[in-house]
Enzyme design. Structure first.
Site, PDB file in Angstrom:
ATOM      1  N   MET A   1      50.745  52.837  -5.046  1.00 24.27           N
ATOM      2  CA  MET A   1      49.555  52.558  -4.255  1.00 24.27           C
ATOM      3  C   MET A   1      49.694  53.329  -2.969  1.00 24.27           C
ATOM      4  O   MET A   1      50.415  52.936  -2.071  1.00 24.27           O
ATOM      5  CB  MET A   1      49.458  51.063  -3.968  1.00 24.27           C
ATOM      6  N   CYS A   2      49.096  54.472  -2.923  1.00 23.01           N
ATOM      7  CA  CYS A   2      49.511  55.407  -1.909  1.00 23.01           C
ATOM      8  C   CYS A   2      48.510  56.528  -1.741  1.00 23.01           C
ATOM      9  O   CYS A   2      47.439  56.503  -2.310  1.00 23.01           O
ATOM     10  CB  CYS A   2      50.841  56.051  -2.327  1.00 23.01           C
ATOM     11  N   ALA A   3      48.924  57.507  -0.952  1.00 21.15           N
ATOM     12  CA  ALA A   3      48.171  58.755  -0.840  1.00 21.15           C
ATOM     13  C   ALA A   3      49.116  59.909  -1.159  1.00 21.15           C
ATOM     14  O   ALA A   3      50.262  59.918  -0.702  1.00 21.15           O
ATOM     15  CB  ALA A   3      47.616  58.909   0.568  1.00 21.15           C
ATOM     16  N   ASN A 152      52.090  59.213   1.468  1.00 21.62           N
ATOM     17  CA  ASN A 152      52.116  57.965   2.243  1.00 21.62           C
ATOM     18  C   ASN A 152      52.330  56.845   1.265  1.00 21.62           C
ATOM     19  O   ASN A 152      51.667  56.805   0.233  1.00 21.62           O
ATOM     20  CB  ASN A 152      50.747  57.674   2.877  1.00 21.62           C
TER      21      ASN A 152
END
Lengths: 305, 1028
Positions: A1-3, A152
């Site tokens: 769950m991120c960028a 991220n």
């Protein structure tokens, strides 16, 4: 769950006015709402003759000095000639001479030390915190190489430590790194399978699994392209991941295609971000033609040779 | 024209200013937007907004009326949930353009990303270029026009509406079909094109819903609830009435069962916990506890206006649709009278409910049914539903019988469909998107309201951390015992963790990131009175939610027919003859009395435990009465605190008790005692101390331990952890989950090895034990197995009456020394007692060889099996697979599973031999547990016989002579289909697209015996995970 983020300059003729490191950091900052636990970069620096780049985690406390000594001793014991070392944040960077088998070396030391990355070009820098706070510590802005990927992180099912930040190095395989957005839901089945094949894990982070999985495929002499393809069958859950090599960036996207990933390409460069806002940050005021990969697809973009 | 420069103004300020201009009908231009998110979200005035550049996520989302122009591109979710107005995008749009559109026009001049128009209901979504995959995914109505090409699966799972494509259609989605546009369609499109200045000279194709998936075929037959002692607790038997009913009904309808209410078997709960200080209702000093403070504020963690609860209680979300309008009205009245909050649940806000309710939370679900900006603005809190305890992983279900034209209109969907809402939000595909959705909500209501999520217990420890980091104001957390109007009965029972575990996991998760006490948890799921509420708060909850008990207070008798629409009390129905039985005023008053009785109990207990404020209740006030409750909560196990309460009740009880002759209810979590107590509370006067004292005395009586220590480990005591925030659930109603099975040894990574024996099955099922069954039964089974592509294990192939030879894999069951059959696809040697090496021989290279072993022989057999490259181990959980219908009287010993799996792990040889288990398997859920435990398949016997019409008589399964072979075939096929669905649903709930990806880590035990027998951790684990 991120960028996730990635930049690849196709050739040396550059009109783009930011360094590669600055650009990656700007993309991360624009998408920092997607994950504020930790961040990291996999940067592909110019090779130095007869030198391998290595990076290890070291403790943040007073035991760092003794750990550095231990790293140096362990490496020397495995016939690694240390040319120089430099402490950076929670890591120790090592330039070394080594002519042996990197995979064998990794296997020999990975249970004792915590390698972050190794390669002729690859340097992974990652830590807990937000990109604008972490980047200056690791001097990311100074990097202006051909390509890199970055990340991220919003932790899901594993803890928040520098070790669980992305990118992950495909342990034992020079210059290969991955970042990932999503969740591998057959993590334990695949992890146990890989462990039975002798692969080693340092965390319980599912992106490490992607990295180790790719490393295993390559150990079996399967090409990167075929490994990406096979991963679409072997890994369950939902994911968009990037894998970088010394001269390319590849991606794979699962059948649900639930995790976002957009790409922008012009004559000079390819930019990948989880959201358009990340790409737009590099080209303020411009209308960009972005695309998103279809479900169950993979691909590789390479540097012009 | 006013100008807003986004290079200076933060979005929150900018949106305030935009709304301000909206209020005075002043048009605006926005410069330097640079793909920023949430521009003009929540705007409800008909002004022109000109965005000079690109916009980010949710541009113009949750709006009604504005005319927005974007010069360049937009990211995800442009025009999300727009009710009216227009958005014109000069460039391209990212994914889910026009998601949940409810009216107005969205015009994309360039290309459009994936899943555009997902769950849209009205209005027009136009794309001048081409669209990516799955345009019109799950759309319920409205119109999509694509001038260029459409990507894969256009119209996937659409239930209504129209999609017009001018270019190529790459592929149609499931339940979508092509038709020819009508003249009216084309003139409507021409008008639209003219309005927005486009021209088109090609030919449109029209995609509409084919309608095959809109309703369930055969309705589920009506049944009366079976009294819970039949299937749970000390007296229940393995092949009880409930098990047999499930088997038969699946055999007739061919799918998983659906019902209302929550988990029906015993689950460790608050009544296995007691207060450490003896509560003596007779010595209550009313003047003392009237000073106890109960008022609780919740939801202002991020500056919103907190909900002001007169006591830490909320009414749980229950939908207008599942409940009749009158019941929603009564709930609103009761909540206002008692000074607590109500919740709309799925499907929108009724104006009557709004008017009657002082504090109303608006709940947003995946289908965005009835969701709109105006209801958000007139609510007192916003809640995003992620999952719920009763059915984590499943979307809401509203059967056609309850989906009246009025409710369909409010939700914006076609009437007459069996509504199965999506399992996840179109725009919340993880914690990262969640934070953006929450932000959009906040922007839409000017950061005025609390924003919460509803979460079913499961991977709670990790989910609450995301909720905390994603800036939620509070979490409504729901345990396994939570109720619902309709859900798959297997998910109701076996997906999720008990309520007491859910609160433990939430507290532990927050502690792990040093955030304990910083995210309020509203706990629900089986909380029935003030005593339960006090215990929940002592364990760390800030407040509790009440759902089912509110309905019981209003008269629910627990017939569990909620999903059918035939509620005899007029509660969970929309049929006018039934709803008129419900008296709004009278019922509201009863619910109010019930709530006031809870208040009395909460205050009394808080006072008695020496506290002035209800939030001072803490873990030191509690002890556990059962080993399970102690293990799950880490409270001290002090069973002696059990004594006294029942005696106290008996001595004081001069009220009419529950007649022992009255039949027990269909759920162990709401016994007839529970019903009676709630009913009495609802009829009590809260001013009457004597009555309240007596009710408290009754509420304090703990239940008998439903899990006595001599109870063997039982499959029923294993539950699954559902996906919620940390991972994505796979939609059971519409996304694929493979059941394809390959029985072979040495599974590695990469392609299947061609040079070793393997059996391919469509489903991970074998059947055994029919060797002595009547020929027509064998013949029917052969057809069932051939058509469903499952395997048979028996001494001989099944006898057949048909001319054509059936085609199913047959594994010969034989004793060591007996002659193997060259025609068999595999050989299974039965090892009785301890293991002695045997001689085995493959009759042909493709023939599998296996052993059937018990708990005693498994470990000794493993090295032999591995050394001789055997393919298969049948793990026999009975006293002997070779005995016909052995499951009828054999104990079921799960330890053989554990021994075999642990043995292989110790040797590092997991997956080197195929494991298949036999004994006591009754459902697809049982198989899911075996698969998760590392089996490749399971073997059925008795269950298949019952499904095909056999009946249990004197330890034998008897088939009546008049059973038609064709009827047996149909029932058998139906049962297998329904059972495979169950297995796949469980897998999807845990986030897998393949049943073989179920993992032991997806399971938890709710009893100590099951935890021990299978070596699976308990539902709430150790305090802190050291390394993860």
């Amino acid at each position: 769950m991120c960028a996730i983020a990635g930049i690849l300059f196709k050739h040396n003729r550059r009109s783009f006015n930011l360094t590669t490191g600055e650009a990656l950091t700007l993309i991360l900052d624009s998408t920092v709402h997607r994950g504020m636990d930790s961040c990291g970069w996999a940067l592909y620096k110019d090779p130095i003759k007869d030198t391998i780049r290595m990076r290890f985690f070291i403790p943040a406390d007073e035991s760092a000095e003794s750990e550095i000594k231990r790293i140096e001793q362990t490496l020397s014991a495995h016939r690694v000639t240390i040319l120089n070392t430099r402490r950076l944040g929670c890591t120790l960077g090592v330039h070394a001479g080594f002519s042996g088998d990197l995979l064998a070396l990794t296997h020999a030391i990975e249970k004792e030390l915590k390698p972050v990355s190794m390669g002729t070009r690859l340097d992974i820098l990652k830590d807990v915190g937000r990109p604008f706070d972490v980047a200056p510590v690791y001097n990311i802005g100074a990097f202006n190489g051909s390509h890199g990927i970055a990340h991220n992180r919003l932790a899901t099912e594993s803890g928040v430590r520098p070790e669980t930040a992305h990118p992950f190095w495909a342990c034992g395989f020079s210059d290969i790194a991955t970042v990932h957005n999503g969740q591998i839901t057959n993590y334990w089945i695949m992890r146990r399978r890989l462990e039975r094949k002798g692969m080693v894990f340092q965390t319980e982070n599912d992106t490490e699994l992607v990295a180790v999985y790719l490393a295993y495929q390559m150990r079996c002499n399967i090409s990167l392209e075929d490994s990406l393809k096979a991963s679409l069958d072997d890994l369950d859950g939902t994911f968009s991941y990037l894998v970088a090599t010394k001269d390319s960036i590849g991606y794979a996207k699962d059948k649900l295609a639930a995790k976002p990933m957009v790409k922008y390409e012009n004559d000079e460069m390819i930019v990948i971000s989880s959201e358009e806002v990340g790409i737009n940050r590099l080209f303020p005021g411009e209308a960009l033609e972005t695309t998103e990969p279809a479900p169950l697809t993979y691909g590789i973009w390479s540097l012009a040779s | 024209m006013a100008t807003i420069d986004l290079s200076h103004a933060p979005m929150r300020t900018a949106n305030e200013v935009i709304r301000g201009y909206g209020a005075i009908h002043q048009s605006i231009e926005i410069i330097n937007p640079d793909a920023k998110h949430y521009i003009a979200v929540g705007l409800t005035n008909p002004i022109d907004v000109h965005i000079k550049g690109s916009a980010g996520y949710f541009c113009g989302g949750l709006s009604d009326g504005p005319a927005i122009r974007v010069d360049k591109n937009v990211s995800w979710g442009v025009g999300d949930n727009m009710l009216g107005g227009s958005i014109v995008v000069g460039g391209n749009a990212g994914a889910i353009a026009g998601v949940a559109l409810r009216g107005g026009d969205i015009v994309i001049k360039g290309n459009m990303g994936s899943r555009s128009g997902q769950v849209m209901k009205q209005g027009t979504l136009f794309c001048g270029g081409s669209s990516s995959f799955m345009a019109g995914y799950m759309m319920y109505g409205g119109r999509i026009i694509i001038l260029g090409d459409s990507g894969e699966k256009v119209g996937e799972n659409m239930a209504g509406g129209e999609i017009f494509v001018g270019g190529q259609i790459q592929s149609l989605g499931s339940d979508a079909q092509l038709t020819i546009p009508t003249e009216e369609d084309l003139s409507g499109i021409a008008e639209f094109l003219k309005k927005y200045g486009f021209s088109f000279s090609g030919v449109f194709k029209k995609v509409v819903c084919a309608g095959k998936d809109l309703t369930y075929g055969t309705p589920e037959p009506k049944t009366k609830p079976i009294a819970y002692p039949e299937f749970s607790g000390r007296q229940s038997t393995y092949w009880n009435k409930k098990v047999c009913e499930d088997i038969r009904i699946k055999g007739s309808i061919g799918r998983y069962r659906v019902r209302g209410f929550g988990a029906a078997r015993h689950i460790p709960h608050f009544n296995d916990i007691a207060f450490k200080t003896r509560v003596n209702p007779e010595k209550m000093d009313r003047s003392g506890f009237e000073k106890v403070r109960l008022r609780t504020f919740i939801g202002d963690r991020h500056g919103g206006r907190a909900l002001d609860l007169s006591m830490p209680v909320m009414i749980a979300p229950m939908s207008f649709g599942a409940l009749s309008p009158e019941v929603k009205q009564a709930l609103g009245i009761a909540s206002s009278m008692s000074g607590i909050s109500e919740n709309t649940g799925e499907g929108g806000m009724s104006s009557v409910e709004r008017a009657e309710t002082r504090q109303l939370i608006a709940q947003c679900l995946s289908g965005r049914l009835g969701w709109n900006i105006h209801d958000m603005k007139r609510s007192d809190g916003i809640e995003l539903y992620i999952s719920q305890g009763a059915k984590p992983g499943l979307g809401g279900q509203l059967m056609a019988a309850k989906l009246t034209p009025e409710i369909a209109a409010m939700r914006g969907i076609p009437a007459g469909m069996d509504l199965r809402s999506p399992s996840r939000h179109p725009d919340v595909l993880g914690g990262d998107d969640l934070i953006m959705k929450i932000r959009e909500f906040r922007e839409a209501v000017g950061w005025r309201l609390p924003v919460s999520i509803k979460l079913g217990g499961g991977r709670t420890r990790d989910d609450v951390k995301i909720a905390y980091k994603d800036n939620l104001d509070f979490v409504e957390l729901d345990g396994l015992q939570g109720g619902t109007g309709a859900a798959s009965s297997e998910v109701l029972e076996y997906v999720g963790i008990p309520t007491i575990s859910a609160i433990m996991e939430a507290m532990d998760g927050l502690s792990e990131i040093n955030a304990r006490g910083q995210l309020p948890i509203v706990l629900m799921g089986g909380i029935q009175n003030g005593i339960d509420a006090a215990k929940a708060i002592a364990l760390g909850a800030t407040a509790v939610g009440l759902g089912t008990p509110m309905l019981i207070a209003a008269g629910c008798i627990g017939c569990m027919q909620c999903s059918s629409g035939n509620c005899p009390l007029g509660l969970t129905t929309q049929t006018p003859e039934l709803t008129k039985r419900f008296d709004v005023q009278r019922s509201a008053l009863k619910m109010h009395h019930y709530l006031e009785s809870i208040r009395w109990q909460l205050a009394a207990v808080t006072h008695c435990l020496g506290h002035d404020h209800v939030q001072e209740l803490n873990r030191n006030d509690l002890v556990a009465l059962t080993p399970e409750a102690a293990a799950l909560t880490r409270l001290p196990y002090e069973p002696e605190y059990r004594t006294g309460y029942r005696e106290q009740y008996d001595a004081a009880n001069d009220m009419p008790g529950v007649s022992s002759a009255k039949k027990e209810t269909g759920t162990a979590n709401y016994t007839k005692q529970s019903f009676e107590l709630i009913r009495m509370m609802s009829e009590s006067n809260h001013e009457d101390n004597d009555v309240q004292q007596n009710l408290l005395t009754q509420a304090l009586v703990p239940r008998e331990n439903p899990f006595p220590e001599d109870r063997p480990g039982h499959l029923d005591d294993i539950v699954f952890l559902s996906a919620a925030l940390t991972r994505l659930v796979i939609d059971p109603y519409r996304e694929d989950c493979s059941t394809q099975t390959c029985i072979t040894r040495s599974i590695g990574i990469g392609p299947k090895k061609e040079d070793q024996p393997a059996i391919d099955l469509d489903k991970p099922f074998f059947v055994t034990g029919f060797d002595d069954a009547p020929v027509p039964v064998q013949s029917a089974l052969a057809k069932v197995l051939s058509q469903s592509r499952c395997g048979y294990i028996g001494r001989a192939p099944l006898k057949t009456t048909a001319k054509e030879t059936p085609d199913y894999p047959w594994l010969q069951l034989l004793k060591p020394g007996e002659d193997p059959d060259a025609g068999a696809d595999g050989l299974v040697y039965v090892i009785n007692g301890s293991f002695e090496p045997i001689s085995v021989k493959r009759m042909h290279p493709g023939q599998l060889i296996g052993l059937s072993v018990s708990a005693t022989s498994a470990c000794d057999a493993l090295p032999f099996a591995l050394k001789n490259k055997l393919d298969l181990l049948v793990l026999d959980q009975t006293t002997g697979i070779e005995n016909p219908w052995v499951e009828l009287d054999s104990p079921i010993d799960l330890t053989v599973l554990r021994n075999a799996v642990r043995g292989l792990q110790t040797m590092g040889k997991e997956e080197e031999i195929a494991l298949v288990n036999f004994g006591g398997l009754r459902s697809g859920t049982d198989v899911a547990k075996a698969l998760a435990y590392n089996c490749l398949g399971s073997v059925f016997s008795l269950v298949m016989g019952i499904a095909m019409g056999g009946s249990i008589q004197d330890k034998q399964l008897v088939f009546a002579d008049d059973l038609e072979e064709s009827a047996m075939v149909e029932a058998g096929l139906n049962w297998i289909k329904g059972t495979a669905q169950e297995t796949a649903i469980i897998a999807r709930c845990t986030g897998k697209t393949n049943v073989h990806n179920l993992e032991p880590e997806d399971m938890r035990a709710i009893t100590l015996s099951a935890a021990k027998a299978l070596d699976i951790p308990l539902a709430s684990g150790p305090e802190k995970r050291e390394s993860f």
